[in-house]
Scaffold this active site. Structure first.
Site, short mmCIF file in Angstrom:
data_model
loop_
_atom_site.label_atom_id
_atom_site.label_comp_id
_atom_site.label_asym_id
_atom_site.label_seq_id
_atom_site.Cartn_x
_atom_site.Cartn_y
_atom_site.Cartn_z
N ASN A 73 53.73 48.28 54.62
CA ASN A 73 52.92 47.83 55.17
C ASN A 73 53.01 48.11 56.90
O ASN A 73 54.09 47.75 57.35
CB ASN A 73 52.57 46.43 55.21
N ASP A 93 46.00 48.04 62.73
CA ASP A 93 47.43 49.01 62.68
C ASP A 93 47.00 50.27 63.35
O ASP A 93 46.06 50.57 63.73
CB ASP A 93 48.03 48.93 61.39
N THR A 140 48.70 32.51 51.21
CA THR A 140 49.56 33.34 51.34
C THR A 140 49.07 34.04 52.80
O THR A 140 49.97 34.42 53.77
CB THR A 140 49.52 34.64 50.49
N GLY A 177 43.84 35.64 46.46
CA GLY A 177 43.83 34.73 45.32
C GLY A 177 43.62 35.24 44.01
O GLY A 177 42.89 34.44 43.29
N LYS A 367 21.07 30.96 31.25
CA LYS A 367 19.64 30.26 30.94
C LYS A 367 19.03 29.43 32.04
O LYS A 367 19.54 28.26 32.49
CB LYS A 367 19.28 29.81 29.48
N CYS A 454 17.33 21.91 28.30
CA CYS A 454 18.65 21.85 28.12
C CYS A 454 19.00 22.10 26.58
O CYS A 454 20.19 22.69 26.39
CB CYS A 454 19.28 20.29 28.38
N1 3NM Z 1 45.95 40.68 52.54
P1 3NM Z 1 47.72 36.14 47.23
S1 3NM Z 1 45.03 38.66 51.68
C1 3NM Z 1 48.53 40.24 52.28
O1 3NM Z 1 42.56 40.04 52.75
C2 3NM Z 1 46.91 39.99 52.03
O2 3NM Z 1 43.37 41.74 53.53
C3 3NM Z 1 44.85 39.93 52.47
O3 3NM Z 1 48.12 36.92 48.70
C4 3NM Z 1 43.36 40.57 52.89
O4 3NM Z 1 47.81 37.11 46.26
C5 3NM Z 1 46.51 38.86 51.39
O5 3NM Z 1 48.99 35.36 47.05
C6 3NM Z 1 47.38 37.84 50.67
O6 3NM Z 1 46.49 35.41 47.42
C7 3NM Z 1 47.15 37.75 49.09
MG MG Z 2 48.49 45.08 58.96
#
Ligand code: 3NM
Ligand code: MG
Length: 528
Positions: A73, A93, A140, A177, A367, A454
């Site tokens: 990274n 970056d 995260t 997520g 539906k 329903c």
């Molecule tokens: N980048 P997890 S979200 C490292 O949106 C990273 O660019 C992201 O972590 C982006 O799998 C993320 O635990 C973290 O949800 C993803």
């Molecule tokens: Mg970066």
């Protein structure tokens, strides 16, 4: 050209205490590779350069031993120092073009993108793959730019699909997520459907951090995820292929017989107003009703092979939690789930509830009446030209769409969600994305009693459960059973109005007279 890479299970590392704990990163990554991770990104935002190089070198040795590429990274210098397979670059970056000059054509360069414009630039500058996010909010990474959801990712895939060979050939993973409860649905639904093309661009894999690194057994976690992303979900078993229906009624009779023979369970998680009526309808059509709103017992009920109806009529936060548990339990075993987004357009709480449910899992059939289906279209990220009026209540109201607009709306949702969609009304529209039918059965009395919409859901849950090989045909059959019963009931001499209609309707449902479809000539169902 960089090497051929399998992006299906992409591990992004995290060395923070909250996720890695006191364990050694290299050991954890090795276990993850043994479990099935196909590419590794070393992501460490805090360590000094010496530590980065040392750890990267150790990771690279493990990766190489298992033939898994390692990318770093952000830090091109670290990638160069250890001569690993490439880098992953965020928007802040080093520019991709600079990285390419430094690293040459044989290294992998990946880029984080969260919009079509960022995707366009990354492709133009020669990124080998795109990490598209943020899919869902995640602990995260707190500072993510934008949560774009399944729909945001679909838009980018659609853009790539339509923007020439280079864009179409750029690989993609989604990030944010992703975990065991959503990976399979994400793989199934993250694609770029277009009504004119048969093979739209699909996502190539999922990128995960916490779902693999955080568990105490990263190998098992990776192995579970690997099988989830590489096998079609149980609910996708029966591809929604073009249907041959519309001329022959024999599939409808077969579907009816299957319900009578199997007595499938119809598990209704429904609103307080219709519980009793729905149970009676289920019994009359030959199904076995269970009216349980408790998500905790859903895993056991799902194993019984019945169908589930999620009726949003009483969408309290507590109910939604139970719905999510149940949807995921039924999805896990591939038993059918019907979504009835009652009143979905009426309040903002219901719009949120619909979004929540659609992100919770996969529906085999959705539906609703016109305003509900319009709300589903919005939740599915479809742009709708028509400004639908604010819905007044949960009744169907008067129509604002033309028949061809309705057909196109239903077809697009079906295609996008890879499911069957039914828009109910005086003329019903049913589509699997490939075949779209207009069905003119039913009776006005259905609009004057509570729960008639329903209990279509209830009926269809039984039909889909008993007819696993063709949900589209099953849905058409269930709808015919239901609406022909209404017509026959309304014709009876003892029926004077909506009150006397209800018991007569139950009697006619019980008769299940699908044979009369034969006598309706060609007009009862039309391809649109
Ligand atoms: N980048 P997890 S979200 C490292 O949106 C990273 O660019 C992201 O972590 C982006 O799998 C993320 O635990 C973290 O949800 C993803
Ligand atoms: Mg970066």
């Amino acid at each position: 050209m960089a090497m051929q890479v399998d992006y299906s299970l992409y591990l992004v590392t995290d060395s923070t205490e909250a996720i890695l704990g006191k364990r050694n990163l290299v050991d954890v990554v090795e276990l993850a590779i043994l479990g099935g991770v196909t590419i590794v990104q070393y992501r460490d935002k805090t360590s000094d350069t010496g530590t980065l190089i040392k750890t990267a070198k150790a990771l690279h040795a493990k990766c190489k031993a298992h033939n898994v590429p390692l990318v770093i990274n952000d830090r091109i210098d670290v990638a160069q120092a250890i001569d690993c397979e490439g880098v992953h670059l965020g928007q802040d970056d080093t520019p991709i073009s600079t990285a390419r000059k430094i690293l040459g054509l044989t290294k992998i360069i990946g880029a984080t993108v969260s919009s079509i414009e960022e995707a366009r630039i990354a492709v133009e500058l020669g990124a080998d793959y795109l990490g598209i996010g943020t899919l869902y909010a995640t602990n995260t990474k707190k500072n993510t730019k934008e949560i774009i959801g399944v729909n945001g990712i679909r838009r980018i895939l659609r853009y790539l699909d339509e923007s020439g060979e280079k864009a179409r050939g750029t690989k993609t993973v989604c990030i944010g997520g992703v975990n065991g409860s959503n990976a399979q649905r994400i793989m199934h639904q993250l694609y770029a459907p277009s009504p004119t093309k048969r093979e739209p661009k699909t996502i190539d894999g999922v990128a995960v951090v916490s779902a693999i690194i955080a568990p105490s057994d990263p190998r098992a976690a990776a192995s579970d995820l690997k099988s989830l992303v590489t096998t079609p979900p149980p609910f996708a078993r029966h591809a929604l292929s073009p249907s041959s229906i519309a001329t022959s009624t024999s599939p409808l009779l077969t579907a009816l017989k299957a319900v009578h023979q199997e007595h499938p369970i119809s598990h209704n998680m429904t609103n307080l107003v219709v519980q009793n009526f729905a149970a009676n309808v289920a019994l009359c059509i030959g199904a076995s009703p269970i009216m349980s709103n408790n998500g905790l017992e859903a895993p056991d009920l799902a194993k019984l092979g019945g169908g589930l109806v999620i009726n949003m009529g009483t969408a309290t936060p507590d109910a939604l939690k139970n719905h999510r548990q149940a949807i995921q339990a039924y999805n896990a075993v591939g038993s059918p789930v019907i979504l009835d987004p009652v009143g979905a357009g009426a309040t903002s709480a219901r719009k949120d509830a619909l979004q929540f449910l659609m992100e919770s899992g996969y529906f085999d059939l959705i539906k609703g009446n016109e305003s509900e289906i319009l709300a589903v279209a919005r939740a599915s990220g479809l742009r709708i030209n028509l400004e639908a009026r604010q819905q007044r209540g949960v009744d169907s109201g008067t129509s604002s769409l033309t028949p061809s607009q309705k057909a196109s709306l239903v077809q697009h949702i079906a295609l996008r969600e890879r499911t069957v969609v039914l828009l109910t009304g005086a003329t019903d529209i049913l589509s699997n994305g490939h075949t779209t039918l207009a069905i003119s059965n039913g009776h006005a009395f259905l609009g004057m009693i509570t729960g008639s919409g329903c209990t279509v859901g209830t009926t269809l849950s039984a039909y889909l459960a008993a007819n696993r090989e063709g949900k589209f045909e099953a849905a058409l059959a269930g709808l015919c059973h239901y609406e022909i019963a209404a017509e026959d009931a309304a014709k009876r001499e003892d029926v004077k109005g909506p009150g006397t209609f209800v018991p007569a309707f139950l009697d006619e449902l019980y008769k299940g007279r699908m044979d009369v479809v034969e006598d309706r000539g060609e007009e009862w169902v039309k391809r649109v």
